[in-house]
Scaffold this motif. Structure first.
Motif, PDB file in Angstrom:
ATOM      1  N   SER A  80     -53.833  61.177 -28.588  1.00  0.00           N
ATOM      2  CA  SER A  80     -52.958  61.276 -27.420  1.00  0.00           C
ATOM      3  C   SER A  80     -53.723  61.718 -26.174  1.00  0.00           C
ATOM      4  O   SER A  80     -53.230  61.561 -25.071  1.00  0.00           O
ATOM      5  N   THR A  81     -54.874  62.297 -26.354  1.00  0.00           N
ATOM      6  CA  THR A  81     -55.757  62.853 -25.318  1.00  0.00           C
ATOM      7  C   THR A  81     -55.171  64.071 -24.614  1.00  0.00           C
ATOM      8  O   THR A  81     -55.675  64.484 -23.583  1.00  0.00           O
ATOM      9  N   ASN A  82     -54.116  64.659 -25.172  1.00  0.00           N
ATOM     10  CA  ASN A  82     -53.566  65.886 -24.584  1.00  0.00           C
ATOM     11  C   ASN A  82     -54.617  66.982 -24.514  1.00  0.00           C
ATOM     12  O   ASN A  82     -54.677  67.715 -23.531  1.00  0.00           O
ATOM     13  N   CYS A  83     -55.432  67.098 -25.537  1.00  0.00           N
ATOM     14  CA  CYS A  83     -56.453  68.151 -25.563  1.00  0.00           C
ATOM     15  C   CYS A  83     -57.451  67.961 -24.417  1.00  0.00           C
ATOM     16  O   CYS A  83     -57.781  68.910 -23.704  1.00  0.00           O
ATOM     17  N   LYS A 131     -70.982  64.736 -29.467  1.00  0.00           N
ATOM     18  CA  LYS A 131     -71.031  65.415 -30.762  1.00  0.00           C
ATOM     19  C   LYS A 131     -71.814  66.702 -30.597  1.00  0.00           C
ATOM     20  O   LYS A 131     -72.950  66.627 -30.125  1.00  0.00           O
ATOM     21  N   PRO A 132     -71.301  67.849 -30.928  1.00  0.00           N
ATOM     22  CA  PRO A 132     -69.913  68.020 -31.343  1.00  0.00           C
ATOM     23  C   PRO A 132     -68.968  67.779 -30.174  1.00  0.00           C
ATOM     24  O   PRO A 132     -69.324  68.019 -29.022  1.00  0.00           O
ATOM     25  N   TRP A 133     -67.784  67.330 -30.478  1.00  0.00           N
ATOM     26  CA  TRP A 133     -66.858  66.976 -29.408  1.00  0.00           C
ATOM     27  C   TRP A 133     -65.989  68.145 -28.968  1.00  0.00           C
ATOM     28  O   TRP A 133     -65.322  68.062 -27.929  1.00  0.00           O
ATOM     29  N   ILE A 134     -66.000  69.216 -29.713  1.00  0.00           N
ATOM     30  CA  ILE A 134     -65.247  70.415 -29.343  1.00  0.00           C
ATOM     31  C   ILE A 134     -66.239  71.543 -29.077  1.00  0.00           C
ATOM     32  O   ILE A 134     -67.038  71.896 -29.950  1.00  0.00           O
ATOM     33  N   LEU A 135     -66.186  72.108 -27.870  1.00  0.00           N
ATOM     34  CA  LEU A 135     -67.085  73.179 -27.451  1.00  0.00           C
ATOM     35  C   LEU A 135     -66.250  74.410 -27.054  1.00  0.00           C
ATOM     36  O   LEU A 135     -65.994  74.634 -25.872  1.00  0.00           O
ATOM     37  N   PRO A 136     -65.823  75.199 -28.022  1.00  0.00           N
ATOM     38  CA  PRO A 136     -64.918  76.307 -27.733  1.00  0.00           C
ATOM     39  C   PRO A 136     -65.512  77.417 -26.865  1.00  0.00           C
ATOM     40  O   PRO A 136     -64.775  78.188 -26.268  1.00  0.00           O
ATOM     41  N   GLU A 137     -66.831  77.469 -26.747  1.00  0.00           N
ATOM     42  CA  GLU A 137     -67.466  78.492 -25.913  1.00  0.00           C
ATOM     43  C   GLU A 137     -67.221  78.230 -24.435  1.00  0.00           C
ATOM     44  O   GLU A 137     -67.439  79.103 -23.597  1.00  0.00           O
ATOM     45  N   ALA A 138     -66.754  77.041 -24.094  1.00  0.00           N
ATOM     46  CA  ALA A 138     -66.617  76.622 -22.702  1.00  0.00           C
ATOM     47  C   ALA A 138     -65.284  77.015 -22.063  1.00  0.00           C
ATOM     48  O   ALA A 138     -65.013  76.628 -20.937  1.00  0.00           O
ATOM     49  N   SER A 139     -64.461  77.803 -22.765  1.00  0.00           N
ATOM     50  CA  SER A 139     -63.157  78.172 -22.229  1.00  0.00           C
ATOM     51  C   SER A 139     -62.731  79.514 -22.807  1.00  0.00           C
ATOM     52  O   SER A 139     -63.333  80.012 -23.760  1.00  0.00           O
ATOM     53  N   ASP A 196     -62.971  71.126 -20.361  1.00  0.00           N
ATOM     54  CA  ASP A 196     -64.201  71.902 -20.554  1.00  0.00           C
ATOM     55  C   ASP A 196     -64.550  72.015 -22.037  1.00  0.00           C
ATOM     56  O   ASP A 196     -65.716  72.134 -22.395  1.00  0.00           O
ATOM     57  N   VAL A 197     -63.542  71.970 -22.898  1.00  0.00           N
ATOM     58  CA  VAL A 197     -63.737  72.165 -24.339  1.00  0.00           C
ATOM     59  C   VAL A 197     -63.792  70.855 -25.107  1.00  0.00           C
ATOM     60  O   VAL A 197     -64.601  70.690 -26.013  1.00  0.00           O
ATOM     61  N   PHE A 198     -62.939  69.906 -24.748  1.00  0.00           N
ATOM     62  CA  PHE A 198     -62.784  68.686 -25.540  1.00  0.00           C
ATOM     63  C   PHE A 198     -63.496  67.505 -24.876  1.00  0.00           C
ATOM     64  O   PHE A 198     -63.143  67.076 -23.787  1.00  0.00           O
ATOM     65  N   HIS A 199     -64.522  66.994 -25.575  1.00  0.00           N
ATOM     66  CA  HIS A 199     -65.374  65.895 -25.087  1.00  0.00           C
ATOM     67  C   HIS A 199     -65.443  64.820 -26.178  1.00  0.00           C
ATOM     68  O   HIS A 199     -66.380  64.814 -26.981  1.00  0.00           O
ATOM     69  N   PRO A 200     -64.469  63.907 -26.222  1.00  0.00           N
ATOM     70  CA  PRO A 200     -64.381  62.961 -27.346  1.00  0.00           C
ATOM     71  C   PRO A 200     -65.562  62.019 -27.507  1.00  0.00           C
ATOM     72  O   PRO A 200     -65.755  61.479 -28.589  1.00  0.00           O
ATOM     73  N   LYS A 201     -66.375  61.844 -26.497  1.00  0.00           N
ATOM     74  CA  LYS A 201     -67.514  60.925 -26.610  1.00  0.00           C
ATOM     75  C   LYS A 201     -68.816  61.636 -26.961  1.00  0.00           C
ATOM     76  O   LYS A 201     -69.867  61.016 -26.986  1.00  0.00           O
TER      77      LYS A 201
END
Length: 78
Positions: free
Chosen positions: A27-30, A43-51, A36-41
């Motif tokens: 859905s791309t809601n994230c 790897k890794p696509w989730i960077l929780p340190e960024a928020s 800042d955290v979710f980068h679908p293109k």
């Protein structure tokens, strides 16, 4: 392991994001709510340190499919 139904965890130390690929409806809601955290293109696509943890929790709660969940890490440190 079924590549169509993976479960991965990403943490910033305070909160851990759990992503389940088999539930994701893309859905791309994230991405829209926390780019800042979710980068679908990437790897890794989730960077929780960024928020902040608060913003991550707010974003995860908006996931319509339930593919993203979270849990708080226990901080039993003195």
């Amino acid at each position: 392991m079924n590549p169509n139904n993976l479960s991965k965890e990403y943490t910033n130390g305070k909160v851990t994001i759990v992503w389940q690929s088999g539930k994701c409806i893309h859905s791309t809601n994230c991405v829209k709510n926390n780019p800042d955290v979710f980068h679908p293109k990437e790897k890794p696509w989730i960077l929780p340190e960024a928020s902040t943890s608060e913003k991550i929790i707010e974003t995860v709660k908006k996931c319509p499919s339930g593919a993203l969940t979270y849990y708080l890490n226990n901080k039993d440190q003195d």
